[in-house]
Design a protein around this motif. Structure first.
Motif, PDB file in Angstrom:
ATOM      1  N   LEU A  47       0.824  -1.205   0.000  1.00  0.00           N
ATOM      2  CA  LEU A  47       0.000   0.000   0.000  1.00  0.00           C
ATOM      3  C   LEU A  47       0.861   1.260   0.000  1.00  0.00           C
ATOM      4  CD1 LEU A  47      -2.814  -1.030   2.529  1.00  0.00           C
ATOM      5  CD2 LEU A  47      -3.033  -0.770   0.050  1.00  0.00           C
ATOM      6  N   LEU A  48       1.936   1.261   0.775  1.00  0.00           N
ATOM      7  CA  LEU A  48       2.834   2.419   0.774  1.00  0.00           C
ATOM      8  C   LEU A  48       3.479   2.617  -0.591  1.00  0.00           C
ATOM      9  CD1 LEU A  48       4.569   1.981   4.263  1.00  0.00           C
ATOM     10  CD2 LEU A  48       2.869   3.702   3.617  1.00  0.00           C
ATOM     11  N   GLY A  49       3.868   1.509  -1.225  1.00  0.00           N
ATOM     12  CA  GLY A  49       4.421   1.602  -2.573  1.00  0.00           C
ATOM     13  C   GLY A  49       3.410   2.154  -3.567  1.00  0.00           C
ATOM     14  N   LEU A  50       2.153   1.733  -3.433  1.00  0.00           N
ATOM     15  CA  LEU A  50       1.111   2.212  -4.342  1.00  0.00           C
ATOM     16  C   LEU A  50       0.811   3.694  -4.130  1.00  0.00           C
ATOM     17  CD1 LEU A  50      -1.361  -0.813  -4.353  1.00  0.00           C
ATOM     18  CD2 LEU A  50       0.045   0.013  -6.237  1.00  0.00           C
ATOM     19  N   ILE A  51       0.939   4.169  -2.896  1.00  0.00           N
ATOM     20  CA  ILE A  51       0.768   5.608  -2.660  1.00  0.00           C
ATOM     21  C   ILE A  51       1.821   6.391  -3.448  1.00  0.00           C
ATOM     22  CG2 ILE A  51       0.981   7.436  -0.931  1.00  0.00           C
ATOM     23  CD1 ILE A  51      -0.269   5.506   1.088  1.00  0.00           C
ATOM     24  N   ALA A  52       3.079   5.934  -3.373  1.00  0.00           N
ATOM     25  CA  ALA A  52       4.154   6.609  -4.100  1.00  0.00           C
ATOM     26  C   ALA A  52       3.936   6.530  -5.607  1.00  0.00           C
ATOM     27  CB  ALA A  52       5.504   5.987  -3.721  1.00  0.00           C
ATOM     28  N   VAL A  72      -9.540  10.090 -14.251  1.00  0.00           N
ATOM     29  CA  VAL A  72      -8.225  10.137 -13.614  1.00  0.00           C
ATOM     30  C   VAL A  72      -7.879  11.609 -13.480  1.00  0.00           C
ATOM     31  CG1 VAL A  72      -5.799   9.488 -13.773  1.00  0.00           C
ATOM     32  CG2 VAL A  72      -7.555   7.928 -14.627  1.00  0.00           C
ATOM     33  N   ASP A  73      -8.138  12.156 -12.313  1.00  0.00           N
ATOM     34  CA  ASP A  73      -7.941  13.583 -12.074  1.00  0.00           C
ATOM     35  C   ASP A  73      -7.479  13.799 -10.644  1.00  0.00           C
ATOM     36  OD1 ASP A  73     -10.269  13.079 -10.643  1.00  0.00           O
ATOM     37  OD2 ASP A  73     -11.582  14.082 -12.067  1.00  0.00           O
ATOM     38  N   ASN A  74      -7.340  15.050 -10.260  1.00  0.00           N
ATOM     39  CA  ASN A  74      -6.858  15.358  -8.911  1.00  0.00           C
ATOM     40  C   ASN A  74      -7.837  14.903  -7.830  1.00  0.00           C
ATOM     41  OD1 ASN A  74      -4.404  16.533  -9.641  1.00  0.00           O
ATOM     42  ND2 ASN A  74      -5.341  18.535  -9.998  1.00  0.00           N
ATOM     43  N   TYR A  75      -9.123  14.904  -8.149  1.00  0.00           N
ATOM     44  CA  TYR A  75     -10.124  14.439  -7.193  1.00  0.00           C
ATOM     45  C   TYR A  75      -9.935  12.948  -6.916  1.00  0.00           C
ATOM     46  CZ  TYR A  75     -14.787  13.503  -5.230  1.00  0.00           C
ATOM     47  OH  TYR A  75     -15.830  13.118  -4.427  1.00  0.00           O
ATOM     48  N   ALA A  76      -9.825  12.161  -7.982  1.00  0.00           N
ATOM     49  CA  ALA A  76      -9.610  10.721  -7.809  1.00  0.00           C
ATOM     50  C   ALA A  76      -8.287  10.444  -7.114  1.00  0.00           C
ATOM     51  CB  ALA A  76      -9.661  10.024  -9.173  1.00  0.00           C
ATOM     52  N   LEU A  77      -7.239  11.219  -7.450  1.00  0.00           N
ATOM     53  CA  LEU A  77      -5.939  11.007  -6.823  1.00  0.00           C
ATOM     54  C   LEU A  77      -5.991  11.311  -5.333  1.00  0.00           C
ATOM     55  CD1 LEU A  77      -2.907  10.408  -6.998  1.00  0.00           C
ATOM     56  CD2 LEU A  77      -2.552  12.813  -7.634  1.00  0.00           C
ATOM     57  N   PHE A  78      -6.681  12.383  -4.964  1.00  0.00           N
ATOM     58  CA  PHE A  78      -6.800  12.730  -3.546  1.00  0.00           C
ATOM     59  C   PHE A  78      -7.399  11.576  -2.757  1.00  0.00           C
ATOM     60  CE2 PHE A  78      -9.594  14.227  -0.135  1.00  0.00           C
ATOM     61  CZ  PHE A  78      -8.684  14.898   0.674  1.00  0.00           C
ATOM     62  N   PHE A  79      -8.525  11.037  -3.231  1.00  0.00           N
ATOM     63  CA  PHE A  79      -9.171   9.957  -2.496  1.00  0.00           C
ATOM     64  C   PHE A  79      -8.388   8.651  -2.614  1.00  0.00           C
ATOM     65  CE2 PHE A  79     -12.961  12.713  -2.461  1.00  0.00           C
ATOM     66  CZ  PHE A  79     -13.329  12.559  -1.146  1.00  0.00           C
ATOM     67  N   LYS A  80      -7.705   8.441  -3.714  1.00  0.00           N
ATOM     68  CA  LYS A  80      -6.905   7.231  -3.849  1.00  0.00           C
ATOM     69  C   LYS A  80      -5.820   7.181  -2.776  1.00  0.00           C
ATOM     70  CE  LYS A  80      -5.711   6.542  -8.060  1.00  0.00           C
ATOM     71  NZ  LYS A  80      -6.728   5.611  -8.573  1.00  0.00           N
ATOM     72  N   VAL A  81      -5.093   8.285  -2.633  1.00  0.00           N
ATOM     73  CA  VAL A  81      -4.046   8.353  -1.613  1.00  0.00           C
ATOM     74  C   VAL A  81      -4.657   8.253  -0.215  1.00  0.00           C
ATOM     75  CG1 VAL A  81      -2.258   9.830  -0.618  1.00  0.00           C
ATOM     76  CG2 VAL A  81      -2.492   9.655  -3.105  1.00  0.00           C
ATOM     77  N   PHE A  82      -5.791   8.894  -0.028  1.00  0.00           N
ATOM     78  CA  PHE A  82      -6.474   8.855   1.269  1.00  0.00           C
ATOM     79  C   PHE A  82      -6.876   7.427   1.623  1.00  0.00           C
ATOM     80  CE2 PHE A  82     -10.742   9.514   3.432  1.00  0.00           C
ATOM     81  CZ  PHE A  82     -10.196   9.657   4.699  1.00  0.00           C
ATOM     82  N   LEU A  84      -5.707   4.535   0.374  1.00  0.00           N
ATOM     83  CA  LEU A  84      -4.534   3.672   0.551  1.00  0.00           C
ATOM     84  C   LEU A  84      -3.877   3.928   1.908  1.00  0.00           C
ATOM     85  CD1 LEU A  84      -2.964   3.981  -3.029  1.00  0.00           C
ATOM     86  CD2 LEU A  84      -4.100   1.970  -2.080  1.00  0.00           C
ATOM     87  N   GLY A  85      -3.757   5.197   2.290  1.00  0.00           N
ATOM     88  CA  GLY A  85      -3.187   5.509   3.601  1.00  0.00           C
ATOM     89  C   GLY A  85      -4.052   5.008   4.734  1.00  0.00           C
ATOM     90  N   MET A  86      -5.359   5.123   4.571  1.00  0.00           N
ATOM     91  CA  MET A  86      -6.266   4.614   5.592  1.00  0.00           C
ATOM     92  C   MET A  86      -6.138   3.101   5.726  1.00  0.00           C
ATOM     93  SD  MET A  86     -10.374   4.983   5.643  1.00  0.00           S
ATOM     94  CE  MET A  86     -10.399   4.165   4.060  1.00  0.00           C
ATOM     95  N   GLY A  87      -5.958   2.413   4.591  1.00  0.00           N
ATOM     96  CA  GLY A  87      -5.748   0.967   4.639  1.00  0.00           C
ATOM     97  C   GLY A  87      -4.515   0.599   5.434  1.00  0.00           C
ATOM     98  N   VAL A  88      -3.452   1.396   5.292  1.00  0.00           N
ATOM     99  CA  VAL A  88      -2.223   1.143   6.051  1.00  0.00           C
ATOM    100  C   VAL A  88      -2.500   1.199   7.550  1.00  0.00           C
ATOM    101  CG1 VAL A  88       0.048   2.080   6.630  1.00  0.00           C
ATOM    102  CG2 VAL A  88      -0.667   1.943   4.237  1.00  0.00           C
ATOM    103  N   PHE A  89      -3.196   2.225   7.997  1.00  0.00           N
ATOM    104  CA  PHE A  89      -3.430   2.389   9.432  1.00  0.00           C
ATOM    105  C   PHE A  89      -4.440   1.381   9.968  1.00  0.00           C
ATOM    106  CE2 PHE A  89      -1.382   6.438   8.660  1.00  0.00           C
ATOM    107  CZ  PHE A  89      -0.606   6.585   9.800  1.00  0.00           C
ATOM    108  N   ILE A  90      -5.419   0.987   9.164  1.00  0.00           N
ATOM    109  CA  ILE A  90      -6.351  -0.043   9.615  1.00  0.00           C
ATOM    110  C   ILE A  90      -5.630  -1.370   9.793  1.00  0.00           C
ATOM    111  CG2 ILE A  90      -8.339  -1.431   8.937  1.00  0.00           C
ATOM    112  CD1 ILE A  90      -9.135   1.259   9.973  1.00  0.00           C
ATOM    113  N   ILE A  91      -4.742  -1.717   8.867  1.00  0.00           N
ATOM    114  CA  ILE A  91      -4.001  -2.974   8.990  1.00  0.00           C
ATOM    115  C   ILE A  91      -3.055  -2.914  10.184  1.00  0.00           C
ATOM    116  CG2 ILE A  91      -2.292  -4.464   7.873  1.00  0.00           C
ATOM    117  CD1 ILE A  91      -3.594  -3.738   5.199  1.00  0.00           C
TER     118      ILE A  91
END
Length: 506
Positions: A47-52, A72-82, A84-91
């Protein structure tokens, strides 16, 4: 052919995320039982790799793929990173819990990754059927995860209710989509807006279709009166999944709702503004019912469920205030989602650590926690203060921003109700804090095996102190709560860029 290849390149994070989920399931087959923790760290590293990768590949992109089905725009990118990061902390919050209370960790982490994939596609969807398919991918994963503690009767009961009500809401949503298509002949958000703008008179069938879509989405976000599943599912689900339901599923649903309304309904608000009043009334009822019913709760999971329902009302108020003339409401919704998610993560990280030690989840069981583990109690208290909207913390800043946006668009009465509901919430949050700081330590022995909920697995090993891992997650979350409450300027700049992607006129 070259254009198709380019399009596929833009979806690399989604393909890679699906591959990561399958990789976790495959590695689980060959790992010995005493090495299963590696699955969580493999998921986190992926997940961290996918954020990068997502930031490097997709920053500044503004493409509409496959005839306008995906963006594929800034809106989708914002939530994508959000997400993926949330998945990291949940795990990270799940590792100790899974080791103590659950079996088959490979499937657990694999389903979490697939659910994150569903969230990502929801944020990218610009068409109703595409959004529906991605929403169902998320929902199917959550159905299984909510009932994952097979030895817990409440988990089985909650999972069964979740599946039945979820299937019912999905049917309503799909029927609403079919009604809109039968009336307008289109399903893309921008085409819906264009069709509404050119329609001289709105037919009753279209009203029914839009109403059914709102009902279906209302079930997914647990808006009143479609909230009946949330308390039972929250109570029965494994603790990390309760946190995931409170944070992830709501954020993903509102990512979809925000794009749907911004591209489909806001451009024609001058000719078709009835939807604003409908959403505003739904928001008012949701925030008041959630806050008032929470007062009577004695189980901390059920309290957080009704607290989450109240916060859904605040977010719906932001949806009602969306406008082409101002980006404030859209910014406020996204800012609120981030602040609410970080704050909830802090509270649940503390509650998971407490459950790992005691196996208890009633509010009275928190008595004396501040005397035994002051940092753990302080973390939970700060998170609850932030949810209540007290200054210095993230909750105050995000509420101030969102309520100001609602007021600016003329919904002063709705902002007043939101402030009143927030005042009510401070009372029941203080009841929990009072339990931790004022009531004495209970006489029952700590970590007793009979502390487990009825029907829970009987061979688990409760721990005697919070783990370093969970305390680290709690510390990082607390730092984020203070940062968002004091200096959120950099985040707001990113959010403003995301808003311009869905509301280009602002």
């Amino acid at each position: 052919m070259q254009g198709l290849t380019t399009n596929l390149d833009l979806l690399t994070p989604e393909f890679a995320l699906a591959g990561l989920a399958f990789l976790v399931l495959a590695v689980d087959l060959v790992l010995p039982d005493d090495k299963k923790d590696l699955l969580a760290w493999l998921s986190i590293a992926g997940l961290l790799g996918l954020i990068a990768v997502s930031i490097v590949m997709l920053r500044g992109e503004d493409e509409s793929l496959y005839g306008g089905l995906l963006a594929v725009d800034n809106y989708a990118l914002f939530f994508k990173v959000f997400f993926l990061g949330m998945g990291v902390f949940i795990i990270l919050s799940s590792i100790d819990y899974v080791k103590q209370f659950l079996t088959n960790p490979g499937e657990f982490y694999g389903l979490l990754l697939f659910s994150v994939l569903g969230m990502n596609v929801m944020a990218q969807s610009r068409e109703l059927l595409t959004a529906y398919i991605s929403l169902e991918l998320l929902s199917f994963c959550l159905y299984v995860l909510a009932s994952y503690a097979r030895g817990n009767l409440k988990s089985n009961e909650g999972g069964l209710k979740f599946i039945i009500i979820g299937a019912f809401s999905s049917a309503i949503l799909l029927y609403g989509i079919s009604m809109v298509y039968s009336t307008l002949g289109v399903t893309r958000f921008v085409d819906i807006s264009a069709a509404l703008a050119s329609t001289a008179e709105v037919s009753p069938a279209l009203w029914v279709g839009v109403a059914l879509i709102l009902v279906g989405l209302g079930f997914k976000v647990a808006a009143v009166p479609f909230h009946m599943w949330a308390p039972d599912v929250y109570e029965g689900a494994p603790y990390p999944i309760t946190a995931y339901l409170a944070i992830g599923s709501k954020a993903a649903a509102f990512a979809l709702i925000l794009r749907l309304f911004a591209e489909g309904f806001v451009p024609v608000v001058d000719r078709w503004d009835q939807w604003q009043l409908i959403v505003a009334v739904l928001a008012a009822v949701t925030m008041l019912v959630g806050s008032l019913v929470a007062l009577a709760q004695r189980n901390i999971k059920r309290l957080m469920a009704y607290s989450g329902i109240s916060h859904v009302g605040f977010l719906l108020a932001g949806v009602a205030a969306l406008s082409l003339d101002s980006p404030l409401a859209s910014n406020g919704i996204m800012f609120y989602l981030v602040g609410y998610s970080v704050t909830n993560l802090v509270v649940f990280a503390g509650l998971i650590a407490f459950f790992n030690m005691t196996g208890r989840e009633m509010i009275v069981d928190l008595a004396g926690l501040a005397d035994r583990y002051p940092f753990l109690a302080a973390g939970i208290a700060i998170g609850l203060f932030s949810l209540g909207g007290l200054p210095v913390f993230a909750g105050f800043t995000v509420k101030f921003y969102l309520f100001a946006a609602v007021t600016r668009e003329g919904f002063l009465w709705l902002a007043g109700l939101a402030i009143f509901a927030s005042l009510i919430s401070i009372y029941y949050y203080l009841l929990v804090i009072r339990q931790m700081y004022i009531h004495p330590v209970p006489e029952a022995s700590e970590g007793a095996q009979d502390a487990l909920p009825e029907g829970e697995l009987s061979d688990v090993r409760l721990v005697s102190a919070p783990s370093v891992l969970l305390m680290s997650v709690l510390a990082i979350g607390l730092a984020a709560v203070f940062w968002l409450g004091v200096y959120p300027a950099h985040l707001l700049q990113t959010i403003e860029a995301a808003t311009r992607a869905v509301l280009p006129g602002t």
